[in-house]
Motif scaffolding. Structure first.
Motif, PDB file in Angstrom:
ATOM      1  N   ALA A   1       0.821  -1.246   0.145  1.00 41.03           N
ATOM      2  CA  ALA A   1       0.167   0.014  -0.119  1.00 41.03           C
ATOM      3  C   ALA A   1       0.974   1.153  -0.169  1.00 41.03           C
ATOM      4  CB  ALA A   1      -0.901   0.063   1.068  1.00 41.03           C
ATOM      5  N   LEU A   2       0.458   2.336  -0.682  1.00 40.69           N
ATOM      6  CA  LEU A   2       1.157   3.402  -0.787  1.00 40.69           C
ATOM      7  C   LEU A   2       0.501   4.678  -0.589  1.00 40.69           C
ATOM      8  CD1 LEU A   2       2.286   2.875  -4.487  1.00 40.69           C
ATOM      9  CD2 LEU A   2       3.444   2.307  -2.706  1.00 40.69           C
ATOM     10  N   ASP A   3       1.271   5.329   0.526  1.00 36.76           N
ATOM     11  CA  ASP A   3       0.667   6.495   1.471  1.00 36.76           C
ATOM     12  C   ASP A   3       1.232   7.661   0.597  1.00 36.76           C
ATOM     13  OD1 ASP A   3      -0.697   8.167   3.228  1.00 36.76           O
ATOM     14  OD2 ASP A   3       0.671   7.855   4.569  1.00 36.76           O
ATOM     15  N   LEU A   4       0.076   8.457   0.224  1.00 38.38           N
ATOM     16  CA  LEU A   4       0.588   9.503  -0.741  1.00 38.38           C
ATOM     17  C   LEU A   4       0.896  10.853   0.216  1.00 38.38           C
ATOM     18  CD1 LEU A   4      -1.680   9.014  -3.887  1.00 38.38           C
ATOM     19  CD2 LEU A   4       0.549   8.251  -3.509  1.00 38.38           C
ATOM     20  N   MET A   5       1.639  11.768   0.062  1.00 37.16           N
ATOM     21  CA  MET A   5       1.684  12.958   0.469  1.00 37.16           C
ATOM     22  C   MET A   5       0.920  14.085  -0.055  1.00 37.16           C
ATOM     23  SD  MET A   5       5.857  13.286   1.170  1.00 37.16           S
ATOM     24  CE  MET A   5       6.206  13.562  -0.372  1.00 37.16           C
TER      25      MET A   5
ATOM     26  N   LEU B   1      -7.290  10.488  -4.552  1.00 35.33           N
ATOM     27  CA  LEU B   1      -7.893   9.395  -5.331  1.00 35.33           C
ATOM     28  C   LEU B   1      -9.052   8.705  -5.161  1.00 35.33           C
ATOM     29  CD1 LEU B   1      -4.620   7.477  -6.089  1.00 35.33           C
ATOM     30  CD2 LEU B   1      -5.302   9.290  -7.490  1.00 35.33           C
ATOM     31  N   SER B   2     -10.017   8.616  -6.138  1.00 37.76           N
ATOM     32  CA  SER B   2     -11.389   8.057  -5.846  1.00 37.76           C
ATOM     33  C   SER B   2     -11.021   6.458  -5.365  1.00 37.76           C
ATOM     34  CB  SER B   2     -12.172   8.194  -7.037  1.00 37.76           C
ATOM     35  OG  SER B   2     -13.197   7.257  -6.603  1.00 37.76           O
ATOM     36  N   TYR B   3     -11.681   6.015  -4.250  1.00 30.56           N
ATOM     37  CA  TYR B   3     -11.493   4.783  -3.790  1.00 30.56           C
ATOM     38  C   TYR B   3     -12.242   3.712  -4.612  1.00 30.56           C
ATOM     39  CZ  TYR B   3     -11.827   0.856  -0.253  1.00 30.56           C
ATOM     40  OH  TYR B   3     -11.605  -0.414   0.343  1.00 30.56           O
ATOM     41  N   LEU B   4     -13.326   4.172  -5.342  1.00 33.68           N
ATOM     42  CA  LEU B   4     -14.222   3.381  -6.198  1.00 33.68           C
ATOM     43  C   LEU B   4     -13.625   2.980  -7.545  1.00 33.68           C
ATOM     44  CD1 LEU B   4     -17.971   4.633  -5.479  1.00 33.68           C
ATOM     45  CD2 LEU B   4     -16.698   2.550  -4.496  1.00 33.68           C
ATOM     46  N   VAL B   5     -13.004   4.223  -7.954  1.00 30.67           N
ATOM     47  CA  VAL B   5     -12.236   4.115  -9.309  1.00 30.67           C
ATOM     48  C   VAL B   5     -11.155   3.080  -9.532  1.00 30.67           C
ATOM     49  CG1 VAL B   5     -10.979   5.402 -11.061  1.00 30.67           C
ATOM     50  CG2 VAL B   5     -13.051   6.095 -10.311  1.00 30.67           C
ATOM     51  N   CYS B   6     -10.320   3.185  -8.081  1.00 32.50           N
ATOM     52  CA  CYS B   6      -8.946   2.493  -7.779  1.00 32.50           C
ATOM     53  C   CYS B   6      -9.447   0.933  -7.225  1.00 32.50           C
ATOM     54  CB  CYS B   6      -8.092   3.344  -7.058  1.00 32.50           C
ATOM     55  SG  CYS B   6      -7.443   4.805  -7.493  1.00 32.50           S
ATOM     56  N   TRP B   7     -10.525   0.777  -6.773  1.00 35.27           N
ATOM     57  CA  TRP B   7     -10.879  -0.424  -6.252  1.00 35.27           C
ATOM     58  C   TRP B   7     -10.698  -1.664  -7.441  1.00 35.27           C
ATOM     59  CZ3 TRP B   7     -14.052  -4.542  -6.923  1.00 35.27           C
ATOM     60  CH2 TRP B   7     -14.205  -5.396  -6.040  1.00 35.27           C
ATOM     61  N   PRO B   8     -10.030  -2.755  -7.268  1.00 37.12           N
ATOM     62  CA  PRO B   8      -9.610  -3.410  -5.771  1.00 37.12           C
ATOM     63  C   PRO B   8      -8.338  -3.061  -5.565  1.00 37.12           C
ATOM     64  CG  PRO B   8      -9.620  -5.052  -7.479  1.00 37.12           C
ATOM     65  CD  PRO B   8     -10.314  -3.861  -8.115  1.00 37.12           C
ATOM     66  N   HIS B   9      -7.810  -2.134  -6.476  1.00 41.17           N
ATOM     67  CA  HIS B   9      -6.066  -1.991  -5.994  1.00 41.17           C
ATOM     68  C   HIS B   9      -5.931  -0.639  -5.058  1.00 41.17           C
ATOM     69  CE1 HIS B   9      -5.971  -4.130 -10.015  1.00 41.17           C
ATOM     70  NE2 HIS B   9      -7.075  -3.551 -10.177  1.00 41.17           N
ATOM     71  N   VAL B  10      -6.657  -0.929  -3.810  1.00 39.44           N
ATOM     72  CA  VAL B  10      -6.316  -0.123  -2.760  1.00 39.44           C
ATOM     73  C   VAL B  10      -6.185  -0.721  -1.667  1.00 39.44           C
ATOM     74  CG1 VAL B  10      -7.757   1.941  -3.817  1.00 39.44           C
ATOM     75  CG2 VAL B  10      -8.871  -0.115  -2.580  1.00 39.44           C
ATOM     76  N   ARG B  11      -5.570  -0.157  -0.410  1.00 43.38           N
ATOM     77  CA  ARG B  11      -5.656  -0.533   0.768  1.00 43.38           C
ATOM     78  C   ARG B  11      -7.150  -0.985   1.417  1.00 43.38           C
ATOM     79  NH1 ARG B  11      -1.431   1.155   5.493  1.00 43.38           N
ATOM     80  NH2 ARG B  11      -1.664  -0.555   6.702  1.00 43.38           N
ATOM     81  N   PRO B  12      -7.472  -2.134   1.769  1.00 49.16           N
ATOM     82  CA  PRO B  12      -8.954  -2.174   1.930  1.00 49.16           C
ATOM     83  C   PRO B  12      -9.335  -1.252   3.313  1.00 49.16           C
ATOM     84  CG  PRO B  12      -7.902  -4.256   1.986  1.00 49.16           C
ATOM     85  CD  PRO B  12      -6.866  -3.367   1.578  1.00 49.16           C
ATOM     86  N   TRP B  13     -10.685  -0.727   3.219  1.00 48.41           N
ATOM     87  CA  TRP B  13     -11.114   0.130   4.270  1.00 48.41           C
ATOM     88  C   TRP B  13     -10.531   1.357   4.493  1.00 48.41           C
ATOM     89  CZ3 TRP B  13     -15.678  -1.873   3.885  1.00 48.41           C
ATOM     90  CH2 TRP B  13     -15.659  -3.488   3.551  1.00 48.41           C
ATOM     91  N   VAL B  14      -9.532   1.802   3.832  1.00 42.29           N
ATOM     92  CA  VAL B  14      -8.993   2.996   4.034  1.00 42.29           C
ATOM     93  C   VAL B  14      -9.412   3.932   2.810  1.00 42.29           C
ATOM     94  CG1 VAL B  14      -6.851   4.581   4.137  1.00 42.29           C
ATOM     95  CG2 VAL B  14      -6.712   1.916   4.855  1.00 42.29           C
ATOM     96  N   ILE B  15     -10.597   4.767   3.345  1.00 45.50           N
ATOM     97  CA  ILE B  15     -11.613   5.151   2.365  1.00 45.50           C
ATOM     98  C   ILE B  15     -11.377   6.648   2.146  1.00 45.50           C
ATOM     99  CG2 ILE B  15     -13.938   5.818   1.656  1.00 45.50           C
ATOM    100  CD1 ILE B  15     -14.758   3.053   2.626  1.00 45.50           C
ATOM    101  N   ARG B  16     -11.168   7.312   3.788  1.00 46.99           N
ATOM    102  CA  ARG B  16     -10.850   8.750   3.683  1.00 46.99           C
ATOM    103  C   ARG B  16      -9.701   9.343   3.000  1.00 46.99           C
ATOM    104  NH1 ARG B  16      -8.354  12.223   7.572  1.00 46.99           N
ATOM    105  NH2 ARG B  16      -9.522  14.194   7.607  1.00 46.99           N
ATOM    106  N   ARG B  17      -8.606   8.655   2.808  1.00 47.94           N
ATOM    107  CA  ARG B  17      -7.455   8.958   2.439  1.00 47.94           C
ATOM    108  C   ARG B  17      -6.943   7.689   1.512  1.00 47.94           C
ATOM    109  NH1 ARG B  17      -3.829  13.255   2.500  1.00 47.94           N
ATOM    110  NH2 ARG B  17      -1.851  12.939   1.637  1.00 47.94           N
ATOM    111  N   THR B  18      -7.572   7.527   0.221  1.00 48.03           N
ATOM    112  CA  THR B  18      -7.463   6.459  -0.316  1.00 48.03           C
ATOM    113  C   THR B  18      -5.844   6.129  -0.608  1.00 48.03           C
ATOM    114  OG1 THR B  18      -9.305   6.675  -1.722  1.00 48.03           O
ATOM    115  CG2 THR B  18      -7.652   5.198  -2.609  1.00 48.03           C
ATOM    116  N   GLN B  19      -5.444   5.044  -0.313  1.00 48.96           N
ATOM    117  CA  GLN B  19      -3.896   4.581  -0.784  1.00 48.96           C
ATOM    118  C   GLN B  19      -3.827   3.555  -1.755  1.00 48.96           C
ATOM    119  OE1 GLN B  19      -1.980   3.045   2.855  1.00 48.96           O
ATOM    120  NE2 GLN B  19      -2.737   4.773   4.187  1.00 48.96           N
TER     121      GLN B  19
END
Length: 212
Positions: free
Chosen positions: A144-148, A153-171
């Motif tokens: 998972a990549l934490d951005l500065m 980024l949109s959680y729905l657009v990136c799903w499933p290539h995101v850290r699960p359940w981290v929605i407020r600040r998509t990783q």
């Protein structure tokens, strides 16, 4: 006549929307393991257990009212429905994995994701705050990549290539990749080398004289 069609034939370089600029080169390319992606991001096991529990519950509630054979016949449709749903999830996981290309260069992480709506994320190392590895027993894992900054980024657009359940600040995440620990070390070394490289800015002589 051949009817084969490659949706990504227009890519100048596999997984990238354009050729890397001078001085940038690819260190690694890969994609999720389709079974691990289905298992982890689509919760295949939980879905299967859910339908088994429904079937057992139906059987238990009927066994004292009808014969065991009748109770089994009444509960068996839940098993069939569960099998259909799991088959659909397997297809979705396979298609998602097949359409995905993760790329690590000496300057950035690029992610070509999406089966129906394809997007490419370009994440320079200079915008990464941290990378977190979650490793599984089979050797696959998720980075998972934490951005500065204000990068959103949109959680729905990136799903499933995101850290699960981290929605407020998509990783964004490299999900379920084989040899994840090895790739995480490669990413860390490349990012450290890039960030520690001094940036040289070029100014014209006229601008320098004017400033003085």
């Amino acid at each position: 006549m051949s009817h084969d069609h490659d949706d990504f034939a227009s890519e100048p370089v596999k997984g990238l929307p354009e050729r890397p600029p001078e001085g940038e080169h690819i260190l690694w390319q890969g994609k999720p393991h389709w079974w691990a992606l289905t298992r982890d991001s689509l919760n295949l096991y939980w879905v299967a257990v859910y339908f088994v529990v429904l079937a057992v519950w139906r059987y238990v509630t009927l066994m004292d009212q009808v014969s065991a054979a009748s109770a089994f016949r009444a509960s068996f449709p839940f098993i069939i429905l569960g099998g259909i749903v799991c088959a659909i999830l397997l297809i979705v996981g396979y298609v998602q994995a097949r359409a995905t290309v993760y790329t690590i260069t000496n300057r950035r992480v690029a992610m070509r994701i999406g089966a129906a709506l394809t997007v490419t994320l370009n994440l320079p190392f200079t915008q990464l705050r941290n990378a977190d590895l979650r490793l599984h027993r089979d050797g696959t894992g998720t980075i998972a990549l934490d951005l500065m900054g204000n990068t959103r980024l949109s959680y729905l657009v990136c799903w499933p290539h995101v850290r699960p359940w981290v929605i407020r600040r998509t990783q964004p995440a490299l999900r379920c990749i084989p040899d994840a620990e090895k790739i995480a070390h490669l990413l860390a070394e490349a990012a450290e080398a890039r960030v520690s490289t001094p940036k040289v800015e070029r100014h014209s002589a006229a601008a320098t004289v004017a400033a003085e």
